[in-house]
Design a protein around this motif. Structure first.
Motif, mmCIF file in Angstrom:
data_model
loop_
_atom_site.group_PDB
_atom_site.id
_atom_site.type_symbol
_atom_site.label_atom_id
_atom_site.label_comp_id
_atom_site.label_asym_id
_atom_site.label_seq_id
_atom_site.Cartn_x
_atom_site.Cartn_y
_atom_site.Cartn_z
ATOM 1 N N MET A 167 0.828 -1.195 0.000
ATOM 2 C CA MET A 167 0.000 0.000 0.000
ATOM 3 C C MET A 167 0.868 1.253 0.000
ATOM 4 S SD MET A 167 -3.137 -0.708 2.637
ATOM 5 C CE MET A 167 -2.021 -0.893 4.025
ATOM 6 N N LEU A 168 0.331 2.309 -0.590
ATOM 7 C CA LEU A 168 0.962 3.621 -0.486
ATOM 8 C C LEU A 168 0.330 4.330 0.706
ATOM 9 C CD1 LEU A 168 0.965 4.769 -4.234
ATOM 10 C CD2 LEU A 168 2.602 3.310 -3.024
ATOM 11 N N ILE A 169 1.162 4.720 1.672
ATOM 12 C CA ILE A 169 0.668 5.353 2.891
ATOM 13 C C ILE A 169 1.393 6.679 3.058
ATOM 14 C CG2 ILE A 169 0.307 5.090 5.376
ATOM 15 C CD1 ILE A 169 0.591 2.097 5.030
ATOM 16 N N TRP A 170 0.638 7.723 3.318
ATOM 17 C CA TRP A 170 1.246 9.019 3.576
ATOM 18 C C TRP A 170 0.345 9.833 4.497
ATOM 19 C CZ3 TRP A 170 -1.416 7.768 -0.742
ATOM 20 C CH2 TRP A 170 -2.398 8.639 -1.190
ATOM 21 N N ARG A 171 0.907 10.937 5.003
ATOM 22 C CA ARG A 171 0.189 11.805 5.929
ATOM 23 C C ARG A 171 0.213 13.223 5.404
ATOM 24 N NH1 ARG A 171 2.541 12.262 11.869
ATOM 25 N NH2 ARG A 171 4.123 13.422 10.699
ATOM 26 N N GLN A 172 -0.923 13.903 5.563
ATOM 27 C CA GLN A 172 -1.060 15.282 5.105
ATOM 28 C C GLN A 172 -1.427 16.174 6.277
ATOM 29 O OE1 GLN A 172 -2.814 14.224 0.628
ATOM 30 N NE2 GLN A 172 -3.973 15.496 2.030
ATOM 31 N N ASP A 173 -0.957 17.427 6.203
ATOM 32 C CA ASP A 173 -1.335 18.379 7.240
ATOM 33 C C ASP A 173 -2.547 19.179 6.801
ATOM 34 O OD1 ASP A 173 -0.371 20.080 5.320
ATOM 35 O OD2 ASP A 173 1.414 20.695 6.433
ATOM 36 N N ALA A 174 -2.884 20.198 7.545
ATOM 37 C CA ALA A 174 -4.085 20.985 7.242
ATOM 38 C C ALA A 174 -3.963 21.722 5.920
ATOM 39 C CB ALA A 174 -4.359 21.979 8.376
ATOM 40 N N GLN A 175 -2.728 21.994 5.461
ATOM 41 C CA GLN A 175 -2.501 22.672 4.184
ATOM 42 C C GLN A 175 -2.279 21.678 3.049
ATOM 43 O OE1 GLN A 175 -0.811 23.717 7.068
ATOM 44 N NE2 GLN A 175 -2.400 25.295 7.343
ATOM 45 N N ASP A 176 -2.628 20.403 3.275
ATOM 46 C CA ASP A 176 -2.486 19.342 2.279
ATOM 47 C C ASP A 176 -1.036 19.117 1.878
ATOM 48 O OD1 ASP A 176 -5.164 18.819 2.297
ATOM 49 O OD2 ASP A 176 -5.624 20.083 0.574
ATOM 50 N N HIS A 229 -8.186 5.667 0.801
ATOM 51 C CA HIS A 229 -8.990 5.860 2.005
ATOM 52 C C HIS A 229 -8.301 6.913 2.871
ATOM 53 C CE1 HIS A 229 -11.249 2.089 1.207
ATOM 54 N NE2 HIS A 229 -10.099 1.722 0.666
ATOM 55 N N SER A 230 -9.069 7.849 3.362
ATOM 56 C CA SER A 230 -8.522 8.899 4.229
ATOM 57 C C SER A 230 -9.127 8.789 5.618
ATOM 58 C CB SER A 230 -8.818 10.284 3.644
ATOM 59 O OG SER A 230 -10.197 10.565 3.697
ATOM 60 N N HIS A 231 -8.300 9.029 6.633
ATOM 61 C CA HIS A 231 -8.733 9.005 8.030
ATOM 62 C C HIS A 231 -8.159 10.253 8.706
ATOM 63 C CE1 HIS A 231 -10.126 4.782 7.854
ATOM 64 N NE2 HIS A 231 -9.150 4.667 6.962
ATOM 65 N N ARG A 232 -9.041 11.149 9.106
ATOM 66 C CA ARG A 232 -8.609 12.399 9.695
ATOM 67 C C ARG A 232 -8.502 12.264 11.207
ATOM 68 N NH1 ARG A 232 -8.223 17.673 8.371
ATOM 69 N NH2 ARG A 232 -8.929 17.224 6.248
ATOM 70 N N THR A 233 -7.363 12.748 11.740
ATOM 71 C CA THR A 233 -7.132 12.791 13.180
ATOM 72 C C THR A 233 -6.565 14.155 13.521
ATOM 73 O OG1 THR A 233 -6.643 10.419 13.191
ATOM 74 C CG2 THR A 233 -5.989 11.690 15.124
ATOM 75 N N GLY A 234 -7.389 14.992 14.116
ATOM 76 C CA GLY A 234 -6.946 16.358 14.405
ATOM 77 C C GLY A 234 -6.767 17.132 13.108
ATOM 78 N N ASP A 235 -5.607 17.802 12.987
ATOM 79 C CA ASP A 235 -5.337 18.536 11.755
ATOM 80 C C ASP A 235 -4.480 17.718 10.797
ATOM 81 O OD1 ASP A 235 -3.063 18.493 13.219
ATOM 82 O OD2 ASP A 235 -2.528 20.598 12.933
ATOM 83 N N GLN A 236 -4.277 16.433 11.094
ATOM 84 C CA GLN A 236 -3.516 15.548 10.228
ATOM 85 C C GLN A 236 -4.461 14.517 9.600
ATOM 86 O OE1 GLN A 236 -0.012 15.523 9.682
ATOM 87 N NE2 GLN A 236 -0.002 17.505 10.715
ATOM 88 N N THR A 237 -4.139 14.083 8.398
ATOM 89 C CA THR A 237 -4.945 13.100 7.694
ATOM 90 C C THR A 237 -4.042 11.995 7.173
ATOM 91 O OG1 THR A 237 -6.495 14.829 6.992
ATOM 92 C CG2 THR A 237 -6.608 12.721 5.851
#
Length: 525
Positions: free
Chosen positions: A175-184, A243-251
Motif C-alpha cells: 500500500m501507499l501510505i502518507w500523511r497530510q497536514d491541514a494545508q495538504d 482511504h482517508s482518516h482524519r485525526t486532528g489537523d492531520q490526515t
C-alpha cells in the motif's frame, strides 16, 4: 631533680596531646577535601549538558557529525543522500526549513523552530554559514535543552523493537501510505510511496514530497472518505482505492492497489456491452431486475413493445413502478380492480423469482404478449416480453380452418377414414361414425370392430388384404355388406405423406340412410 622529671613528663604529655589534635585536624581536613571534590565532581557530571546534535556539511555532503547526529541519520533512512535524508526528516517538523536553507549563504545564520501542533516534538534548528560552502546545523529540543532523561534499558529496548517492527511492516506493505497536514502538504510517507515518487520524478526527492494521487473529498461530519484514483507511470496506469482518516489537523492516507478490481469491473462492463449489443437485435423485450428489484438492464425492443420512455427506463425504476407505468399505458391486461391487479403482479414477481413462469397477456389494443419470468443468480429476475399477436392470429386461423374442414367432411354423404403407414387412425367423419360407430385409434382395432359388427367373410378379408396394399400408386376398390346388410362400395386411395383414405359409399339401390337418419344414429350411439 624531682622537679626536672616532672617537667620532662609534662612536656611529653603536651607533645602527645598536640600530635593527637593535629592528627585529628589533618584527617578532617583531608576528609573535607575529598568530600568537597567528590560533590563538586558529581555536580559537574550532573550539570554537564547533553551532547548536542550537530551536522557539518560542505556543499551538501556530510563532513562530520556528533554521535547523536549520526544515530539520527541511521534511523531516518538508507545512506544514499545525507542532506536529502536530513531535509526530509526536518521538513514535516519545520516546513519552511528547505526554503530558508537556500538563503543561508546570504543570511549567514538561521534560527528556526517548529513541531507545535503537528503531532511531533518541538524542534529548534540553528544553521550557521562557516564560509567556503561549509554549513553547521544544530538540532535540539528547546523544551529539554538542558535536561537529561533516564530511561529503563529494558523499556527502551522493547520500544525500539516495536518501532523497528512497525517501520518494517509499513515499508514492506504494497500500500501507499502518507500523511497530510491541514494545508495538504505531505508530512510523512512510507517506503512504497517514496519508491513510486522517485520512479515518477527520476531521482532523489526534495521537500515537500510530490503528490501522487488525488485525495478523497471529505464527507461532512465523517472522519473517513474513499475514492478511486489512477496513477500513470511510464505509460502504464495503476489504480488505487484511496482511504482517508482524519485525526486532528492531520490526515492519514491509505492507497490500496485496485488493478484487479478495475480489470474485473472493466470485464463486467464489456460483457454487459456485448450482451446489450446482442440483445439490441432481438425482437423480444428484455428487462433484468436485481435482487432489490431495480431495473439494471433492458434492450431497445422493450421500448418498442411497451412504449415506455427511455428516460424512465434508464432511471432504473423498481419492478412495481415499471408495472404501474405499463398499467398507465394500458400495456397490461385490464384488471377488475387495482387491488386484484396488484396481487396478480405480486404473484407474478414471486413466481418468476422461484422458477420459470409464463403468462399470456391479452391487451385492450387487441395485441397479445407472452411474458416469461426467469430467476437469475443472487436473487435477480429477468422478464421477457414477446409479441405473439401474429402467432395467435395464425393459431386462431388454423383452428378455424380445421373446424371448417371438419364441418365440410361431416357434411359429406360418403363415410371417410384416413390412416397413416403406421396404422394410426388420423380422422373419420360423421358419416363413418353413423355406419360403423365411434372410430378406433389404430387400423387393427378398426378391422376388429368391423368384424364384430358384420362378422368374418370373404368380402371383409378382401378389404383387409387391400388395406395391406393401400400405399400402392393405384387406388383399390370393392364392395361388401355393411351393418344392417346394406351393400357398401369401398375405395382405397393413397394420399401424400404416407397416408391413405378409405371411403365407403352406398351402392345404387342400397342407399345409406339420409342425413336425418345419420344424425339420429349418431345421437342414439
Amino acid at each position: 631533680m624531682f622537679a626536672d622529671g616532672a617537667m620532662v613528663l609534662g612536656a611529653a604529655v603536651l607533645c602527645g596531646s598536640a600530635s593527637v589534635v593535629l592528627g585529628v585536624l589533618g584527617v578532617r581536613l583531608i576528609d573535607r577535601r575529598i568530600s568537597g571534590g567528590g560533590r563538586a565532581g558529581m555536580s559537574a557530571s550532573l550539570d554537564a549538558p547533553i551532547q548536542p546534535m550537530v551536522f557539518l556539511f560542505r556543499d551538501g555532503t556530510l563532513v562530520d557529525a556528533t554521535a547523536p547526529a549520526r544515530a539520527l541519520l541511521d534511523r531516518i533512512g538508507p545512506p544514499d543522500d545525507d542532506w536529502g535524508r536530513l531535509m526530509r526528516w526536518i521538513g514535516p517538523r519545520i516546513p519552511v526549513a528547505r526554503e530558508q536553507m537556500q538563503q543561508l549563504a546570504r543570511l549567514g545564520r538561521l534560527d528556526l523552530r517548529g513541531g507545535e501542533g503537528q503531532g511531533a516534538a518541538t524542534l529548534r534548528l540553528l544553521a550557521e554559514d562557516m564560509g567556503e560552502g561549509v554549513a553547521r546545523i544544530t538540532l535540539c529540543d528547546p523544551q529539554a535543552e538542558h535536561a537529561g532523561i533516564v530511561v529503563d534499558s529494558m523499556s527502551l529496548q522493547a520500544m525500539e523493537e516495536e518501532l523497528g517492527l512497525l517501520r518494517t511492516a509499513l515499508d514492506q506493505t504494497p500500500m501507499l501510505i502518507w500523511r497530510q497536514d491541514a494545508q495538504d502538504r505531505i508530512t510523512w510517507a512510507n517506503a512504497a510511496y517514496l519508491r513510486r515518487a522517485e520512479n515518477r520524478h527520476h531521482g532523489a526527492l526534495g521537500w515537500p514530497l510530490p503528490r501522487l494521487l488525488e485525495s478523497p473529498r471529505p464527507v461532512p461530519g465523517a472522519g473517513t472518505a474513499t475514492r478511486r484514483a489512477a496513477l500513470e507511470e511510464h505509460g502504464q496506469v495503476s489504480w488505487y482505492d484511496v482511504h482517508s482518516h482524519r485525526t486532528g489537523d492531520q490526515t492519514m492516507m491509505f492507497a490500496l492497489p485496485a488493478d484487479a478490481a478495475v480489470r474485473a469491473e472493466r470485464s463486467m462492463r464489456d460483457f454487459l456491452q456485448t450482451l446489450t449489443k446482442t440483445f439490441a437485435d432481438l425482437p423480444i423485450g428484455l428487462a433484468i431486475f436485481d435482487q432489490r428489484r431495480n431495473l439494471q438492464l433492458f434492450n431497445p425492443a422493450l421500448i418498442d413493445l411497451t412504449r415506455l420512455p427511455a428516460g424512465f427506463l434508464t432511471a432504473r425504476p423498481t419492478l412495481f413502478d415499471f408495472l404501474d407505468q405499463l398499467r398507465e399505458l394500458r400495456m397490461v391486461p385490464e384488471p377488475k380492480d387495482y387491488r386484484s391487479w396488484r396481487q396478480h403482479m405480486a404473484n407474478l414477481e414471486s413466481a418468476a423469482a422461484t422458477g420459470h413462469h409464463v403468462e399470456t397477456w391479452s391487451l385492450p389494443s387487441g395485441q397479445t404478449y407472452r411474458v416469461t419470468g426467469r430467476p437469475h443468480p443472487d436473487g435477480a429476475v429477468a422478464f421477457l416480453f414477446e409479441n405473439i399477436t401474429k402467432e395467435m392470429t395464425l393459431t386462431r386461423k388454423f383452428r378455424a380452418d380445421l373446424l371448417l374442414g371438419t364441418t365440410v367432411l361431416d357434411g359429406l354423404e360418403d363415410a371417410l377414414l384416413v390412416f397413416d403407414s403406421h396404422g394410426q387412425i388420423i380422422l373419420h367423419n360423421e358419416a363413418y361414425r353413423a355406419i360403423w360407430g365411434e372410430g378406433e385409434e389404430t387400423l387393427c382395432a378398426t378391422i376388429s370392430a368391423w368384424e364384430a359388427r358384420i362378422g368374418a367373410g370373404p368380402a371383409l378379408a378382401a378389404l383387409r388384404d387391400a388395406l395391406g396394399r393401400a400405399f400402392e400408386d393405384r387406388p383399390l376398390s370393392g364392395a361388401m355388406a355393411g351393418p344392417g346388410d346394406r351393400l357398401l362400395g369401398w375405395t382405397l386411395t393413397p394420399l401424400s405423406g404416407d397416408r391413405a383414405m378409405l371411403r365407403f359409399r352406398a351402392v345404387a339401390g342400397q342407399p345409406v340412410p339420409g342425413r336425418a337418419e345419420l344424425f339420429e344414429a349418431v345421437g342414439d350411439y
